[in-house]
Each structure stands twice: as C-alpha cells, then as structure tokens.
Design an enzyme around this catalytic site. Structure first.
Site, PDB file in Angstrom:
ATOM      1  N   ARG A  95     -40.915 -11.552   8.461  1.00 11.63           N
ATOM      2  CA  ARG A  95     -40.216 -12.438   8.544  1.00 11.63           C
ATOM      3  C   ARG A  95     -38.927 -12.330   7.425  1.00 11.63           C
ATOM      4  NH1 ARG A  95     -45.043 -14.747   6.055  1.00 11.63           N
ATOM      5  NH2 ARG A  95     -46.138 -16.538   6.737  1.00 11.63           N
ATOM      6  N   GLY A 104     -35.546 -22.046   8.575  1.00  7.46           N
ATOM      7  CA  GLY A 104     -35.885 -21.705  10.284  1.00  7.46           C
ATOM      8  C   GLY A 104     -34.720 -21.101  10.412  1.00  7.46           C
ATOM      9  N   MET A 106     -33.847 -18.666  11.439  1.00  3.54           N
ATOM     10  CA  MET A 106     -33.926 -16.616  11.824  1.00  3.54           C
ATOM     11  C   MET A 106     -35.444 -16.940  11.788  1.00  3.54           C
ATOM     12  SD  MET A 106     -31.435 -14.554   9.324  1.00  3.54           S
ATOM     13  CE  MET A 106     -32.032 -15.052   7.781  1.00  3.54           C
ATOM     14  N   HIS A 480     -38.671 -29.744   9.568  1.00  4.06           N
ATOM     15  CA  HIS A 480     -36.939 -29.181   9.337  1.00  4.06           C
ATOM     16  C   HIS A 480     -36.540 -30.359   9.167  1.00  4.06           C
ATOM     17  CE1 HIS A 480     -33.970 -27.268  11.603  1.00  4.06           C
ATOM     18  NE2 HIS A 480     -33.694 -26.827  11.189  1.00  4.06           N
ATOM     19  N   ARG A 588       1.662 -45.131  -5.887  1.00  4.02           N
ATOM     20  CA  ARG A 588       3.113 -45.215  -4.307  1.00  4.02           C
ATOM     21  C   ARG A 588       3.356 -46.570  -4.663  1.00  4.02           C
ATOM     22  NH1 ARG A 588      -1.956 -41.144  -2.346  1.00  4.02           N
ATOM     23  NH2 ARG A 588      -0.556 -39.187  -1.825  1.00  4.02           N
ATOM     24  N   GLU A 771       7.066 -30.918  -5.545  1.00  9.73           N
ATOM     25  CA  GLU A 771       5.889 -30.182  -4.618  1.00  9.73           C
ATOM     26  C   GLU A 771       6.640 -30.477  -3.161  1.00  9.73           C
ATOM     27  OE1 GLU A 771       5.633 -34.519  -3.293  1.00  9.73           O
ATOM     28  OE2 GLU A 771       6.652 -35.513  -3.668  1.00  9.73           O
ATOM     29  N   SER A 790       3.784 -33.412 -11.552  1.00  6.41           N
ATOM     30  CA  SER A 790       3.041 -33.766 -11.281  1.00  6.41           C
ATOM     31  C   SER A 790       2.642 -33.114  -9.847  1.00  6.41           C
ATOM     32  CB  SER A 790       2.442 -35.025 -10.921  1.00  6.41           C
ATOM     33  OG  SER A 790       1.364 -35.532 -10.653  1.00  6.41           O
ATOM     34  N   GLY A 792       2.293 -32.073  -6.002  1.00  8.70           N
ATOM     35  CA  GLY A 792       2.184 -33.573  -4.916  1.00  8.70           C
ATOM     36  C   GLY A 792       2.186 -32.101  -4.151  1.00  8.70           C
ATOM     37  N   ASP A 795       2.359 -32.232  -0.088  1.00 10.06           N
ATOM     38  CA  ASP A 795       4.189 -31.848  -0.020  1.00 10.06           C
ATOM     39  C   ASP A 795       3.881 -30.758   0.291  1.00 10.06           C
ATOM     40  OD1 ASP A 795       5.152 -34.269   1.733  1.00 10.06           O
ATOM     41  OD2 ASP A 795       5.796 -35.238   0.160  1.00 10.06           O
ATOM     42  N   CYS A 857      -1.362 -34.802  -8.580  1.00  9.95           N
ATOM     43  CA  CYS A 857      -2.104 -35.524  -7.061  1.00  9.95           C
ATOM     44  C   CYS A 857      -1.646 -35.374  -6.271  1.00  9.95           C
ATOM     45  CB  CYS A 857      -1.143 -36.912  -8.025  1.00  9.95           C
ATOM     46  SG  CYS A 857       0.613 -36.906  -7.355  1.00  9.95           S
ATOM     47  N   TYR A 877      -3.979 -32.484 -16.176  1.00 10.84           N
ATOM     48  CA  TYR A 877      -5.350 -33.862 -16.111  1.00 10.84           C
ATOM     49  C   TYR A 877      -4.868 -33.557 -14.354  1.00 10.84           C
ATOM     50  CZ  TYR A 877      -1.166 -35.920 -14.939  1.00 10.84           C
ATOM     51  OH  TYR A 877       0.734 -36.531 -13.804  1.00 10.84           O
TER      52      TYR A 877
END
Ligand code: PEP
Ligand code: MG
Length: 901
Positions: A95, A104, A106, A480, A588, A771, A790, A792, A795, A857, A877
């Site tokens: 095996r 399953g 091989m 399976h 946004r 960004e 923050s 981005g 971008d 973000c 964060y």
C-alpha cells in the site's frame, strides 16, 4: 542508507514522529505496534526511496533488494509463515502512504504471494477453496489494473480499463449461472473466473500475470512509487497544495483476512462522530468481508454499535451485539488511541477467525462543526490545552460553519425525491450533472452544479471540487465521496439507493420521477434529503453553536491583532458586530452613491465643468453623506470608524446609456451632445491609474470639504447626544507626503469650522491608505503628518506587480496551471514582494511616529495566511468583509500561538 523500517511483534523501527520518512500510514503502524496493539507485521520502504526512484531514472537504490529480503524474513518470523511457501504461505499487501493522507489517490495490491505453487497449500490449510480463489481473483484484478495497466502508463478510455473488463466477465458469468451476488459463487466458479481473467489480461495487455511471489511483490512496490506521479495524484496534490517532492512511502504488510467465514469481519471507524463531533464511537463493519467491500459501497455496511443506529440502519446487526467481546476490545483500543494521539482517530480493523487486528490509525477527517466540537470537548476533558484546541481547527473549518443551509420553511414544503446518508452537512443547490468533467466545465461557466454519481472514485476529484454538492447512489459514511466531501466541507449525500442513474441518457429515475441533466435539485447534507427544484439557501448562524462560541472566546483572549470590518452601511456594520468586528477599517464612501437617486448627484459632480457647478452638485450630496455617517457612527458607537474620502473609479459612474444621458442632460439643462463630449473628454486609458483617489480631492478640494463636513457634522451631532463616536478620516491613494499634507489641511480646517459652528469639540484622527509602492518607500515622510496607515493591498498588489486588478482574469488561470504562481496574489498576500514593501513601510512609519496605528483593509485582511503575516509584522488590526470577520479573529489567534516567544 536505511531504506526499510520493520514493524511487528510489538516492536517497530519507526514511530509516529517519522511521518516525513515513513508516510502517515507507516509511521502510525509503527506507533501502534510499539503501543502493543495487534498489528500484522510488515515493513515500510521510505519516501527517500521514492525521491531516489524519480531522481535516478526510475530505479531503486542498490541494496534495497537486500533490505527488503531481510525484512521479509522478520515478517515471516513474526507471523510464523513463509512467503512463497507451499504449505502455509505468507501473503502480503502493498500500500502507498504519503506524509498527508490522500484518500484513495494511490495504489494498493492485496493478496500478493498467491501462485500456482502456494494456492494448494492454503486450500489444504483453510479447507476453503472458495475463499482462496476469491482472494486470487482479487489479486489478479488489482494487479492487472494497478501494475500491468496504470503503472505501465496505459490509459484506456473511460469504462474500458482492464478492471472494468474483468468486472464485465464476472458479471456475465454470474448472469449465465443466474447468481445474484458474489456470495453465490463456489470455489470452482472463482477458479474458472481466475482463468478467464488471465486469458483476458494476456489478450488486452499482452503479458502473463506473474506466477512468482517476488515478481508480484516488486511489481506492486514499483506501481506504488509510479502512482505518486499518476494523473489523479497530481491533480489531488494541486488542489490540496501538497508538494511533489514529498514522495510516498510503500507499506508491505502481512495479510489478514476478514472474509474467511462468519467469525471474520472487517470495518472502519472513527473514535468520535466525524459529522457532528459528538463523543461516540462511530463506524461501520461487514461480516465475512474484506476492507475494500466496506469503502467500495458494494454491500451496505452495518452500524458498529447500538447507540449510533439510525432509522435507516435500525434493522442491521451491530458488531456490539454480534461479537460483544471483540467490540469491547476494540472500544478499549479506541480509548487508548485517543489518549495516546490526543486527537480523533480514523481506524481500520479486521477480525480473522475471532482475532482482532488493527490495520490503520490516522487523524480522522471531520466537518467544520465536528472539528470545533471535538477541540472544545478535548480541552474540557483536559486531553489538550486551549492553545492546542485552537490549533486543531483550521480557519476554513470555521468558515464551514458560516456556510449556508436550506431555508427551513421552504424546505418543509419542498418535494422530497430521495433520501440517503448525511455525509457532508449544510445545504447545496445546483443543476444536475453526471460526469466530473461536465461538473468542472459547467462550473467554469459560472453554473452551480450537483455532481451525481453511482459512487465516486479518486478519478472524480476535480469534478467533486468544482461541484456545489455531491450525490451518490452507493456508499456509506466512510465511502470515498463522504471522506473527500467532508474534508472539503462540502454538502454531500451518499448511499441514496433509490437513484437509478442512466449515464448514457444523462438522467436519473427515482420511482416515478425523472431528473435530467441540467435540472435543479436542492440537498440537505445534514439530514440526507434531496429535493426537487431550487430551495433558497440561508446564511449560517454560528452564534447558536455553543462550542463555536466557546472556542472563539478563547481565540479572542489569545489574539493580539484587532479585527475590524469593511462596511459602507449601518446594516453591514450590524452584521459585522454580530460576527465580532471591533470597528470599521474601511468605509468606502463611493459605495454610498450607487443608489439611483444619489448617482445623479454624483454624475453631476463628476461632469461639472466649473467649480461653481461642482460645488452645487457636491452640496446636493452633503445631506445624504451626513445621514449615512450618522447611521454608521451610531451603530459603531464606542468603536473606531475609518471613513475613506472618495476614491471613485470614474469609469464606473459615467458609463451611461442613452436614457441616462438624456436624463442627465435634462437635469443639467444642457444638450445630450454636451454630456457626451464631456464624458469623452474624461475618458482615461487606464482608469485604475487615472484621476482617482486623493488626486480627485486635490483637483477639486470642494469634494474633500463636503465629505469632511459630512463626517464632522455627523460626529458633532452624535457627540452632542452623548454618543461616543471615534471617526478616523482616511486619504486614499497617496504617493507623496505633499499629497497627504494638501488634503490634511483641508480636513483640519473643516473640523475647526464645524467645532466652532456647533460649539462642540470632538476627537478625530487623520491618516492615509498605503497602497502605492512610493508610499511604502517614503512612509517615514508620510508618517510625519499621517496619524495612521491602512494598507490597501488590492491596489498595492496591482501596482507592485503592474497587474491590472480588473484584467488579471485573462492570464491568472494560465499562471496557476503552469505553477508560475501557486496562489492568486489578490487573494493571498505576496509576502516576498508586496510583503516586503509592507514591512518596510511599517518600520519607516514607526521610526518617526512610534505609536503609529497600522492596519490592512485590502481583501487580504480576511485571508488566514495574510492575517498571519500582519501579526508577524506588528500591525494593530486587519479589516475584512463582515462574513470573514470570524475567520480573521481565529487566524489572528492561531498566529499569536504560532509566534509566541
Ligand atoms: C485597496 O486598494 O486595497 C483598497 C482597500 O481599496 P479599494 O479596493 O477600494 O481600491
Ligand atoms: Mg485602493
């Protein structure tokens, strides 16, 4: 080089820590042997041999032959039988066993060592020619399929492989003799079958089936190594991210038989329920059968014990009642294994003439819900620590709990067409397809499909992966389909016996109902019920799950990163708070203008030709904005809210049809042509790199003024009412400190004005998106003024790679296929490139402003691997969409544990 590791007689060369070398199966066989559990003796050929095999033109190390022979001697001693012996021959299984289980994927060859010389001896010893010839025909079938066909690189058309051909011969024979099932065949029948098989093999594959035990053994070993680079193994590895260099080990082990009579049996079990996680011994067994019979779904397996019987299995005899002593022994092993491995195990066993043998133990796959329940229970049972409990659950399993279910009301009135076993929980709704290739092709076209199969095989995995849910006519909870679906957290129903599938016509008949390809069905994978038509899918409700709440509370105590959300409305904010968001990381503002009423004002503003015109358009937007901010800030009272100034992709707002042009012309009292000319003059070749972000606020300061006013008036209003609001104003797409400073002056002036006008003072901070690569390179200059960063990363990924975020779809699939990329960099952060810019910006930013608040973000904020990166780089964060908040909270806790000092 030691290439072969022996196990047997309660002593093994290896142990469970040697998975890289011995594969999961081999390492655990060694470990169980060392624990004193009865395991048939055998040996493991290492994964290093697999690597050698592929590096040396598919040949073996020189002394492998010697080491194998020596180990066979030891197996012979342990089992008191001889390989190739005329009187009482030892039979072997071969095996595969990779580091990570690949169900399953091989190859396996059983009953090696049955030859014209050994067969008479076993018949004399067992006095059971039926059993011996049945074993022989299984060997021939497997060997022809695995060694002589697959490993030789022969790829017959679907349904024309040697295994199918041999199965056809068997079925035809049964028909001629009017036999109903395999049990009706006598020893003589099986003998005739084996002769027919050998003739067919010679005719189709050109070679003789080998009659020498060692030739059979080496054929098997080679085929296992060969299967590591088989098509289906490669495709599974790609889906599961398993590196090709790992290689597989080969386990050669003494055969024990569960099919020698009524005191023999075979079974598979989980030490706890893999679907619900409840602490119940859960499994299936079959009297007088071999292991493959349980998983292949040919016979309906029986429940292991009384406690886990269902309405569907109530009439079947349990092992607990049929062989109570053996059941007790097995239950003791279950407890020992759990205590030892400190995790839920998936075990295989065989009972040969009343003696229990363990054939396998491995960490059991489980649903997301079960993973959480088991982890929490094991912590409470003091089997593992809280940290271990958290590390046991993957963020994807948390995600599973957040997955939709069928709408309960609609489900009640939906038409039930079939019932089966509840193998993978949750709901699934889609159009029926019958082949894995169709499933993949339809899914690529954006369709939701349900893959319907008699039973699945490893060849089906690509289609199973593409499908919303999987439905099979055969198979049990350990089949399976069930294992694979559960591993992926997919809705799945198996053993749906009422299904009559006609692959040729691509249709299913269930009693009087006909379901054709493309028809819609809905599935409840938790109950095992299939409905006709489309039932609405409802979002999940993880908060009603106690174990989930407990686990998440531990995670929240451990994590260092805060988790915020990206939300643009009070409703989304509420949803995010329910999921545990600790603030808004990105609001946004341009998203607030997609409403038909507002979009007119937005278009007027964009198309205005003079400052005067623009100012009046902008002022029309002010009341809407103020109202929005009051709603969001109020919902998020006591929590920080980052509001980003307008960053509109202009092209999205001014792609107008004739009616919209006409409406706008009327509104502005100008000709339609004038509007068209203005739109043409604003046309950009690369809008993503065009007049957007802070570039807009710099060109048209009145826009920034209006937004700042809306934010601060809302703030003053709420503060005046005693509500604690914490606005953070964010400037988008900054590339230079001068851009930021330009906008900062405008914002601070408005803040001062509003404070004076409203005679109230309030706290706020101003920061920027990071960004653009230039912003990272000059982060120290920007941080002189910016109070927070923050990242981005949408971008930043776009501009670091120079890939358009909107056009990557054209070439990304090719990149992934050719392994140029292992992941989509817009989904999971490119640590080596984009990540380096982030690290640099963090260091530079904090070098001038020690307490600079930093978050992320971009979409990556909800991706577990990216969250880990943010933790490592000291971000404060991450911010992600509401539904990803729990995953981010959990991933943050795992990162904190992983990188604890
Ligand atoms: C970003 O670029 O990562 C980001 C969050 O901003 P947007 O996706 O709105 O451009
Ligand atoms: Mg952006």
């Amino acid at each position: 080089m030691k290439s072969v590791y022996f196990f047997g007689n309660k002593k093994a060369d290896g142990n469970a820590d040697m998975k890289n070398l011995l594969g999961g199966k081999g390492a655990n066989l060694a470990e169980m042997t060392n624990l004193g559990i009865a395991v048939p003796a055998g040996f493991t050929i290492t994964t290093e041999v697999c690597t050698y095999y592929y590096q040396n033109a598919q040949s073996f190390p020189q002394d492998l032959d010697k080491q194998v022979k020596l180990s066979i001697k030891k197996v012979e001693q342990a089992m008191r039988k001889k390989f190739g012996d005329k009187k009482d021959p030892l039979l072997l299984s071969v095996r595969s066993g990779a580091r990570m289980s690949m169900p399953g994927m091989m190859e396996t060859v059983l009953n090696i060592g049955l030859t014209s010389k050994t067969i008479p001896g076993i018949i004399a010893k067992t006095d059971n020619s039926r059993f011996v010839y049945d074993a022989y025909r299984r060997l021939i079938m497997m060997y022809a399929d695995v060694v002589m066909e697959k490993s030789a690189g022969i790829e017959p058309q679907e349904g024309h492989g040697i295994r199918h051909q041999l199965e056809k011969i068997l079925n035809l024979y049964k028909k001629e003799k009017k036999y109903k099932s395999d049990i009706d065949l006598s020893g003589e029948d099986w003998k005739i079958i084996t002769e027919k098989f050998k003739l067919r093999i010679k005719k189709v594959l050109g070679g003789e089936f080998p009659d020498d035990p060692y030739e059979q053994l080496w054929g098997g070993i080679k085929a296992v190594f060969q299967s590591w680079n088989g098509k289906r193994a490669i495709s599974y590895r790609r889906i599961e991210n398993i590196p090709g260099e790992w290689g597989t080990a080969v386990n050669v082990q003494a055969m024990v038989f569960g099919n020698t009579g009524d005191l023999s049996a075979t079974g598979v079990a989980f030490t706890r329920n893999p679907a619900t996680g409840s602490n119940q011994f859960y499994g299936e067994w079959l009297k007088n059968a071999q292991g493959e019979d349980v998983v292949a779904g040919i016979r309906t397996p029986q429940p292991l014990n009384e406690a886990t019987k269902t309405t569907a299995s109530i009439h079947l005899e349990s092992l607990e009642s049929f062989l109570p002593d053996i059941y007790l022994e097995l239950n003791t092993i279950r407890k020992n294994l759990e205590q030892h491995y400190r995790d839920m195990q998936d075990i295989e066993f065989t009972i040969e003439e009343g003696k229990l043998w363990m054939l396998q133990t491995r960490t059991g796959k489980r649903t997301g819900g079960a993973a959480i329940t088991i982890a929490v229970d094991m912590v409470n049972e003091k089997l593992i620590s809280k940290e271990e409990g958290i590390m046991r659950v993957s963020p994807n399993q948390i995600d599973e709990l957040l997955h939709p279910r069928l709408d309960i009301k609609e489900e009640k009135s939906a038409e039930v067409v079939a019932k089966g076993l509840p193998a993978g929980p949750g709901g699934g709704v889609g159009q029926v397809v019958f082949t894995p290739d169709d499933a993949e092709a339809w899914a690529k076209e954006g369709k939701k499909v349900i893959l319907v199969r008699e039973e699945t095989s490893p060849e089906d995995v690509h289609g199973m992966h593409a499908a919303e849910a999987i439905l099979t006519a055969k198979g049990g909870m350990t089949s399976h389909a069930a294992l694979v679906a559960r591993g992926w957290g997919k809705c799945c129903i198996v053993g749906c016996a009422d299904l009559n599938i006609n692959y040729d016509n691509k249709e299913i008949t269930i009693k009087n109902t006909l379901i054709k390809e493309g028809d819609w069905v809905s599935m409840n994978g938790s109950k095992g019920v299939v409905y006709l038509g489309q039932v609405t899918l409802q979002p999940a409700d993880p908060e009603s799950n106690n174990a989930y709440r407990e686990l998440m509370s531990w995670a929240d105590n451990i994590r260092i990163l805060k988790v915020r959300t990206n939300a643009d409305s009070p409703e989304d904010s509420k949803q995010a708070i329910a999921f545990g968001a600790e603030g808004i990381g990105l609001c946004r503002t341009e998203h607030m203008f997609f409403d038909p009423k507002r979009i007119m004002g937005m278009r007027k503003m964009i198309l205005a030709e003079s400052e005067h015109e623009r100012r009046s358009a902008v002022m029309e937007l002010l009341p809407y904005q103020r109202k929005d901010f009051i709603g969001i800030l109020n919902t998020m009272a006591g929590k920080p809210v980052t509001i980003r100034l307008l960053d509109p992709p202009l092209h999205e707002f001014i792609q107008l049809n004739d009616i919209q042009v006409k409406d706008l012309a009327n509104e502005l009292n100008v000709t339609e042509q004038k509007i068209r000319d203005r739109i043409a003059s604003l046309h950009e070749f690369n809008p993503m790199l065009g007049h957007r972000g802070c570039r807009l606020g710099i060109a048209y300061p009145e826009i920034t003024e209006m937004q700042a006013r809306a934010i601060f008036e809302a703030t003053a209003d709420l503060i005046g009412k005693g509500i604690n609001v914490m606005p953070e104003v964010m400037v988008p797409l900054v590339g230079t400190n001068t851009e930021f400073e330009n906008q900062e002056v405008i914002i601070r002036n408005i803040a001062d004005t509003v404070m004076k006008e409203k005679k109230i003072s309030f706290h706020y901070i101003i920061g920027t998106m990071i960004e653009l690569p230039r912003a990272c390179l000059t982060a120290d200059e920007i941080a002189e003024h910016a109070e927070f960063f923050s990242f981005g990363t949408n971008d930043l990924t776009q501009t670091t790679y120079g890939f358009s975020r909107d056009d990557i779809g054209g070439f990304l699939p090719g990149y992934l296929e050719q392994n140029i990329f292992s992941k989509d960099p817009f989904q999971s952060l490119d640590k080596a490139g984009v990540g380096k810019l982030i690290s640099m910006a963090v260091t530079k930013g904090r070098s001038v402003r020690k307490n600079l608040k930093i978050g992320i973000c971009g979409e990556h904020g909800g991706d577990p691997a990216s969250v880990e990166f943010c933790h490592q780089n000291g971000l404060d964060y991450v911010s992600c969409s509401p539904f990803r908040v729990p995953i981010a909270r959990f991933a943050a806790a795992q990162a904190a544990i992983k990188y604890r000092d």
